[in-house]
Each structure stands twice: as structure tokens, then as C-alpha cells.
Design a protein around this motif. Structure first.
Motif, PDB file in Angstrom:
ATOM      1  N   HIS A   1       1.200  -0.728  -0.280  1.00  0.00           N
ATOM      2  CA  HIS A   1       0.094   0.195  -0.040  1.00  0.00           C
ATOM      3  C   HIS A   1       0.847   0.998   0.151  1.00  0.00           C
ATOM      4  N   VAL A   2       0.465   1.937  -0.321  1.00  0.00           N
ATOM      5  CA  VAL A   2       1.118   3.782  -0.586  1.00  0.00           C
ATOM      6  C   VAL A   2       0.824   4.037   0.837  1.00  0.00           C
ATOM      7  N   PRO A   3       1.926   4.858   1.247  1.00  0.00           N
ATOM      8  CA  PRO A   3       2.126   4.869   2.523  1.00  0.00           C
ATOM      9  C   PRO A   3       1.080   6.116   2.683  1.00  0.00           C
ATOM     10  N   LEU A   4       0.502   6.494   3.977  1.00  0.00           N
ATOM     11  CA  LEU A   4      -0.321   7.813   4.035  1.00  0.00           C
ATOM     12  C   LEU A   4       0.412   9.058   4.057  1.00  0.00           C
ATOM     13  N   ASP A   5       0.332   9.898   3.819  1.00  0.00           N
ATOM     14  CA  ASP A   5       0.878  11.106   3.628  1.00  0.00           C
ATOM     15  C   ASP A   5       0.579  12.470   4.175  1.00  0.00           C
ATOM     16  N   PRO A   6       0.832  12.846   5.319  1.00  0.00           N
ATOM     17  CA  PRO A   6       0.269  13.504   7.283  1.00  0.00           C
ATOM     18  C   PRO A   6       0.507  15.240   6.061  1.00  0.00           C
ATOM     19  N   ASP A   7       0.891  15.422   5.148  1.00  0.00           N
ATOM     20  CA  ASP A   7       1.082  17.027   4.746  1.00  0.00           C
ATOM     21  C   ASP A   7      -0.393  16.822   4.508  1.00  0.00           C
ATOM     22  N   ARG A   8      -1.243  16.151   3.832  1.00  0.00           N
ATOM     23  CA  ARG A   8      -2.348  15.396   2.685  1.00  0.00           C
ATOM     24  C   ARG A   8      -2.304  15.772   3.180  1.00  0.00           C
ATOM     25  N   LEU A   9      -3.581  15.735   4.845  1.00  0.00           N
ATOM     26  CA  LEU A   9      -4.193  15.511   5.160  1.00  0.00           C
ATOM     27  C   LEU A   9      -4.626  16.546   6.246  1.00  0.00           C
ATOM     28  N   ARG A  10      -3.357  17.374   6.081  1.00  0.00           N
ATOM     29  CA  ARG A  10      -2.882  18.671   6.628  1.00  0.00           C
ATOM     30  C   ARG A  10      -4.076  20.072   6.272  1.00  0.00           C
ATOM     31  N   ALA A  11      -3.795  19.747   4.675  1.00  0.00           N
ATOM     32  CA  ALA A  11      -4.277  20.449   3.833  1.00  0.00           C
ATOM     33  C   ALA A  11      -5.630  20.263   3.603  1.00  0.00           C
ATOM     34  N   LEU A  12      -6.262  19.015   3.761  1.00  0.00           N
ATOM     35  CA  LEU A  12      -7.947  18.957   3.656  1.00  0.00           C
ATOM     36  C   LEU A  12      -8.259  20.275   4.667  1.00  0.00           C
ATOM     37  N   PRO A  13      -9.611  20.839   4.036  1.00  0.00           N
ATOM     38  CA  PRO A  13     -10.140  21.813   4.326  1.00  0.00           C
ATOM     39  C   PRO A  13     -10.744  21.538   6.559  1.00  0.00           C
ATOM     40  N   ARG A  14     -11.481  22.532   7.463  1.00  0.00           N
ATOM     41  CA  ARG A  14     -11.312  21.714   8.752  1.00  0.00           C
ATOM     42  C   ARG A  14     -12.352  23.498   9.031  1.00  0.00           C
TER      43      ARG A  14
ATOM     44  N   ASP B   1     -17.367  30.837  12.659  1.00  0.00           N
ATOM     45  CA  ASP B   1     -17.221  29.669  11.740  1.00  0.00           C
ATOM     46  C   ASP B   1     -16.749  30.234  10.953  1.00  0.00           C
ATOM     47  N   TYR B   2     -15.054  29.751  10.675  1.00  0.00           N
ATOM     48  CA  TYR B   2     -13.901  29.349   9.254  1.00  0.00           C
ATOM     49  C   TYR B   2     -14.042  28.130   9.354  1.00  0.00           C
ATOM     50  N   THR B   3     -13.840  28.456   7.755  1.00  0.00           N
ATOM     51  CA  THR B   3     -13.030  27.638   7.059  1.00  0.00           C
ATOM     52  C   THR B   3     -11.707  28.092   6.819  1.00  0.00           C
ATOM     53  N   VAL B   4     -10.760  26.573   7.254  1.00  0.00           N
ATOM     54  CA  VAL B   4      -8.883  26.950   7.227  1.00  0.00           C
ATOM     55  C   VAL B   4      -8.699  25.868   6.796  1.00  0.00           C
ATOM     56  N   ARG B   5      -7.247  26.212   5.468  1.00  0.00           N
ATOM     57  CA  ARG B   5      -6.587  25.236   4.986  1.00  0.00           C
ATOM     58  C   ARG B   5      -5.231  25.836   4.933  1.00  0.00           C
ATOM     59  N   GLN B   6      -4.185  24.455   5.708  1.00  0.00           N
ATOM     60  CA  GLN B   6      -3.173  24.427   4.898  1.00  0.00           C
ATOM     61  C   GLN B   6      -2.730  24.530   3.728  1.00  0.00           C
ATOM     62  N   VAL B   7      -1.463  25.760   3.370  1.00  0.00           N
ATOM     63  CA  VAL B   7      -1.425  24.783   1.885  1.00  0.00           C
ATOM     64  C   VAL B   7       0.202  25.271   2.159  1.00  0.00           C
ATOM     65  N   ARG B   8       0.740  24.115   1.346  1.00  0.00           N
ATOM     66  CA  ARG B   8       2.788  24.771   1.747  1.00  0.00           C
ATOM     67  C   ARG B   8       3.238  25.687   0.923  1.00  0.00           C
TER      68      ARG B   8
END
Length: 103
Positions: free
Chosen positions: A16-29, A38-45
Motif C-alpha cells: 500500500h502507498v503510505p499515508l502522507d500527513p501533509d495531504r491530511l493537513r491540507a484538507l479544509p477544517r 466559524d471559519y474554514t481553514v486550510r493549510q497550504v504548502r
């Protein structure tokens, strides 16, 4: 009875391809701000252009990881909320409750 055909999605024997934590941080929350909104927040590289942080009024240079935030609900709709999104330094976004935005 199971099919004798093998999946083409992942060749037999490959791991399996390992999970990339950076991609999870990029998901909006969704975060609740100090103003109760309430704010929608997304981290970008990083990006190819520079942005001005509303927290410190300094430039965020191209390629620098930062936070993009916008109100979840806007009086004029979702598109207006997206148009009002702002790019913040991570530290400025986290400290927004202790100090007011410059802009």
C-alpha cells in the motif's frame, strides 16, 4: 465464489502507498474564531505568488507554507465567502485572538 481476476488498481504483490500527513493537513477544517464566527481553514504548502498577511501586514513569500481562511457562512453566499478568503502566517492565525488584524 470469488473472481479469479486480479485487480488492476494495485498490482499483485505491491504494498500500500503510505499515508502522507501533509495531504491530511491540507484538507479544509472548520474552526471557531475569537469573534464566535466559524471559519474554514486550510493549510497550504506554498504557492507561486506572494500574499500579504492580515495579521502582521507582512508579505508571505512564494513557496512558504501558510494558512488560508474564510468565513464558513457569508451573507452573500458561498462564492462571496471564497472571494473574502485571506492568507495568514500560521503563527499570526493562531494569535488572532490576542491581537486584531492590521487590515
Amino acid at each position: 465464489m470469488p473472481s479469479s481476476r486480479r485487480s488492476r488498481r494495485r498490482p499483485y504483490g505491491e504494498g500500500h502507498v503510505p499515508l502522507d500527513p501533509d495531504r491530511l493537513r491540507a484538507l479544509p477544517r472548520t474552526e471557531t474564531g475569537p469573534d464566535g464566527e466559524d471559519y474554514t481553514v486550510r493549510q497550504v504548502r506554498g504557492s507561486e505568488k506572494s500574499y500579504r498577511c492580515p495579521g502582521c501586514d507582512q508579505l508571505i513569500p512564494p513557496g512558504t507554507a501558510h494558512v488560508v481562511a474564510w468565513r464558513t457562512e457569508h451573507l452573500l453566499g458561498q462564492q462571496a465567502a471564497m472571494d473574502d478568503r485571506r492568507h495568514w502566517h500560521r503563527a499570526c492565525w493562531q494569535a488572532r485572538g490576542r491581537r486584531r488584524p492590521v487590515r
